[in-house]
Design an enzyme around this catalytic site. Structure first.
Site, PDB file in Angstrom:
ATOM      1  N   LYS A  78       0.995  -1.131   0.036  1.00 32.22           N
ATOM      2  CA  LYS A  78      -0.168   0.148   0.052  1.00 32.22           C
ATOM      3  C   LYS A  78       1.322   1.021  -0.085  1.00 32.22           C
ATOM      4  O   LYS A  78       1.766   1.014  -0.063  1.00 32.22           O
ATOM      5  CB  LYS A  78      -0.665  -0.190   1.441  1.00 32.22           C
ATOM      6  CG  LYS A  78      -2.130  -1.190   1.491  1.00 32.22           C
ATOM      7  CD  LYS A  78      -2.924  -1.204   2.521  1.00 32.22           C
ATOM      8  CE  LYS A  78      -3.962  -1.851   2.427  1.00 32.22           C
ATOM      9  NZ  LYS A  78      -4.554  -1.332   1.583  1.00 32.22           N
TER      10      LYS A  78
ATOM     11  N   ARG B 147      -9.950 -11.942   2.013  1.00 34.31           N
ATOM     12  CA  ARG B 147     -10.769 -13.370   1.303  1.00 34.31           C
ATOM     13  C   ARG B 147     -10.114 -13.970   0.922  1.00 34.31           C
ATOM     14  O   ARG B 147     -10.216 -15.174   1.518  1.00 34.31           O
ATOM     15  CB  ARG B 147     -11.205 -12.846   0.173  1.00 34.31           C
ATOM     16  CG  ARG B 147     -10.427 -12.393  -1.228  1.00 34.31           C
ATOM     17  CD  ARG B 147     -10.544 -12.043  -1.994  1.00 34.31           C
ATOM     18  NE  ARG B 147     -10.520  -9.889  -2.088  1.00 34.31           N
ATOM     19  CZ  ARG B 147     -11.368  -9.599  -2.731  1.00 34.31           C
ATOM     20  NH1 ARG B 147     -11.045  -9.447  -3.997  1.00 34.31           N
ATOM     21  NH2 ARG B 147     -11.101  -7.832  -2.250  1.00 34.31           N
TER      22      ARG B 147
HETATM   23  N1  BES Z   1      -7.553  -4.071   5.147  1.00 38.34           N
HETATM   24  C1  BES Z   1      -8.576  -3.692   2.888  1.00 38.34           C
HETATM   25  C2  BES Z   1      -9.407  -3.267   2.557  1.00 38.34           C
HETATM   26  C3  BES Z   1      -9.891  -2.040   3.338  1.00 38.34           C
HETATM   27  C4  BES Z   1      -9.831  -0.264   2.256  1.00 38.34           C
HETATM   28  C5  BES Z   1     -10.000  -1.208   5.044  1.00 38.34           C
HETATM   29  C6  BES Z   1      -9.842   0.956   3.481  1.00 38.34           C
HETATM   30  C7  BES Z   1     -10.287  -0.051   5.064  1.00 38.34           C
HETATM   31  C8  BES Z   1     -10.454   1.463   4.761  1.00 38.34           C
HETATM   32  C9  BES Z   1      -8.207  -5.149   1.893  1.00 38.34           C
HETATM   33  O1  BES Z   1      -6.793  -6.105   2.202  1.00 38.34           O
HETATM   34  C10 BES Z   1      -7.793  -4.919   0.845  1.00 38.34           C
HETATM   35  O2  BES Z   1      -6.536  -3.751   1.130  1.00 38.34           O
HETATM   36  N2  BES Z   1      -8.120  -4.227   0.079  1.00 38.34           N
HETATM   37  C11 BES Z   1      -7.845  -4.054  -1.255  1.00 38.34           C
HETATM   38  C12 BES Z   1      -8.212  -4.830  -2.695  1.00 38.34           C
HETATM   39  C13 BES Z   1      -8.296  -5.191  -3.904  1.00 38.34           C
HETATM   40  C14 BES Z   1      -6.427  -5.371  -3.722  1.00 38.34           C
HETATM   41  C15 BES Z   1      -8.688  -6.152  -4.335  1.00 38.34           C
HETATM   42  C16 BES Z   1      -8.424  -2.594  -1.807  1.00 38.34           C
HETATM   43  O3  BES Z   1     -10.038  -2.375  -0.952  1.00 38.34           O
HETATM   44  O4  BES Z   1      -8.288  -1.910  -2.424  1.00 38.34           O
HETATM   45 MN    MN Z   2      -5.569  -5.909   1.971  1.00 31.81          MN
END
Ligand code: BES
Ligand code: MN
Ligand code: ZN
Length: 500
Positions: A279, A353
């Site tokens: 990230k 997931r």
């Molecule tokens: N933990 C994050 C989702 C999240 C984002 C929670 C902002 C709270 C606030 C999750 O693990 C994630 O990174 N999701 C990605 C998925 C993508 C890589 C398919 C997302 O939502 O961008």
């Molecule tokens: Mn994530």
């Protein structure tokens, strides 16, 4: 803080501060507020007539009786518009009043039950809502600060009701609400703790502590345990983690296979860097809240145990960090989940997931009547429903969906249905494995839910709580930080469960 219930009139309460209420637009107070107004020679009426108080939700008027009654101050909390009145207005009015009382240094507070009089809400429900607003508004997470904000501690909160017939319902509601709030506090504390403190190991310790205190069965599985379960998807995420992963299993009425079984599953990523699909630095710290689903499951299990609900309730929390080191799983890896399905890793940041897949497969060991998972799963859920508005709800079962929507409306931990259409499955078909873990740019909330669905074979509901687990600004009864979302919702859902 001591909670007491007393039968009597509020104007006679032995407290330094009493709380009464008024709807917006009322000019002549009636009921208990009217009795206090009379005892004060019409002072509340004058407050309204003078334009100093309108009864708006969140507004609190302050009066000094100067000996006319035992209390040295009277707070009048606005109930808002009578036409829109509901339990959420009770929570907010109670929160505003108690925060004012605390600000003024009150130590012994007495209040009437907002909404149980003229508004005719059932006394038990109104009491529950009032206590939720009161106790949750006073929640404070001090963490590691040496200089704390000096707030006076309110020593006692008395609920004063003149109608004898309501006392039993009020007493019952007090006991129920104590348990629910204890669960919410578990969840809020864990989410508020920094990620070097709220590690998977600590999650396991808290689970064991809850289990010991309330007589639950508990297993905290380590890496070897998960390997024995062939949890290849969960272990893939845990590979890059320095902190040892823990897979938490908690059972209430674990041996009672005669009872309906409900399994709760919570995402427990104690810190989500994204892994190799890392990230951006900006705002990454927010990912300490990525275990809010697991925290809600632990908190719910505590409340379920305290309430001794007549159900078999299982709490599962796969916990691990999602880090990037030389052992970390990679984009393009193919891993095998515990049901034998192969997963192509597109993004290591779609880790939630992965760990839930194995937990959902494990849930089937219990032959459940329903499985509900909670996960801060996607940013897309926030895009779809907004911040601190509602959780996204996906379900393979109409009844389960309706029950959750209803429980969400009652508790104001709202959940809103989104579709599980096959179209979303198209996006997660893989050329090299049975499924892939990301469907790309669009519809991320739906494709993530369809991914999870592939690992279920029972009535199932998924709650994407990414937008509701944390609260930046602070609201009526939710100070800035963790909300504890899910505990009140799930307890309400479970308390309403009826076996067929
Ligand atoms: N933990 C994050 C989702 C999240 C984002 C929670 C902002 C709270 C606030 C999750 O693990 C994630 O990174 N999701 C990605 C998925 C993508 C890589 C398919 C997302 O939502 O961008
Ligand atoms: Mn994530
Ligand atoms: Zn995550």
């Amino acid at each position: 803080m001591d909670l007491v219930v007393r039968q009597g009139s509020i104007q006679a309460a032995a407290a330094d501060t009493i709380i009464v209420n008024l709807f917006k637009g009322v000019t002549i107070p009636a009921g208990a507020s009217g009795a206090v107004d009379q005892a004060l020679g019409g002072a509340i009426g004058e407050l309204i007539a003078g334009g100093d108080f309108s009864g708006k939700l969140g507004e609190v008027g302050v009066l000094y009786p100067r000996g006319a009654i035992a209390a040295r101050r009277v707070l009048v909390t606005g109930l808002g518009e009578q036409e829109k009145f509901d339990l959420e207005q009770v929570r907010k009015a109670a929160a505003a009043a108690i925060k004012k009382a605390q600000e003024l240094g009150a130590r012994r507070v007495a209040s009437i039950v907002h909404g149980a009089g003229i508004a005719r809400l059932p006394a038990g429900l109104a009491t529950q809502a009032m206590l939720e607003g009161t106790l949750l508004a006073l929640y404070q997470f001090d963490g590691a600060r040496h200089e704390r904000e000096e707030k006076t501690e309110i020593a006692s909160f008395s609920i004063v009701e003149c109608d004898d017939n309501k006392i039993e319902a009020i007493n019952q509601a007090v006991e129920i609400t104590r348990s629910i709030i204890a669960g919410v506090i578990v969840a809020r504390d864990l989410v508020n703790e920094p990620p070097n403190v709220a590690t998977p190991t600590r999650m396991g310790e808290i689970a064991k502590q809850i289990a010991k205190e309330h007589g639950l069965n508990v297993v905290v599985g380590d890496r070897a345990w998960a390997a024995g379960q062939k949890m290849g998807a969960y272990l893939a995420v845990a590979r890059g983690a320095g902190e040892p992963p823990t897979f938490i299993v908690m059972e209430h009425n674990g041996r009672r296979e005669d009872m309906d079984t409900i399994v709760l599953v919570g995402k427990g990523i104690t810190f989500d860097t994204g892994g190799i699909s890392i990230k951006k630095a900006d705002g990454m710290g927010e990912m300490k809240t990525d275990m809010a689903g697991a925290a809600a499951v632990l908190g719910t299990m505590k409340a379920v145990a305290m309430l001794d609900l007549p159900l078999r309730v299982i709490g599962l929390a796969p916990c691990t960090e999602n880090m990037a080191d030389a052992h970390a799983y990679r984009p393009a890896d193919v891993v095998t989940a515990s049901n034998g399905k192969t997963i192509e890793v597109i993004s290591t940041d779609a880790e939630g997931r992965m760990i839930l897949a194995d937990a959902l497969v494990f849930a089937n060991n219990y032959r459940p009547k329903a499985v509900i998972d909670l996960a801060t799963l996607t940013g897309a859920a926030i895009v779809a429903l907004g911040q601190n508005v509602a959780a996204g709800l996906f379900s393979t079962d109409d009844w389960l969906r309706e029950q959750l929507v209803t429980a969400g409306a009652t508790t104001h931990e709202r959940v809103w249905p989104l579709p599980l259409w096959d179209d979303y499955h198209e996006a997660i078909k893989s050329d090299v494995a049975d499924i892939k873990n990301s469907g790309g740019q669009y519809g991320g909330v739906g494709t993530s839910a369809m991914f999870l669905k592939a690992f279920t074979n029972y009535p199932w509901a998924h709650l994407d709580i990414a937008g509701v687990a944390n609260n930046k600004k602070g609201k009526a009864y939710t100070p800035a930080g963790a909300t504890g979302f899910g505990v009140r919702l799930l307890v309400e859902f479970l308390r309403n469960w009826r076996s067929d």
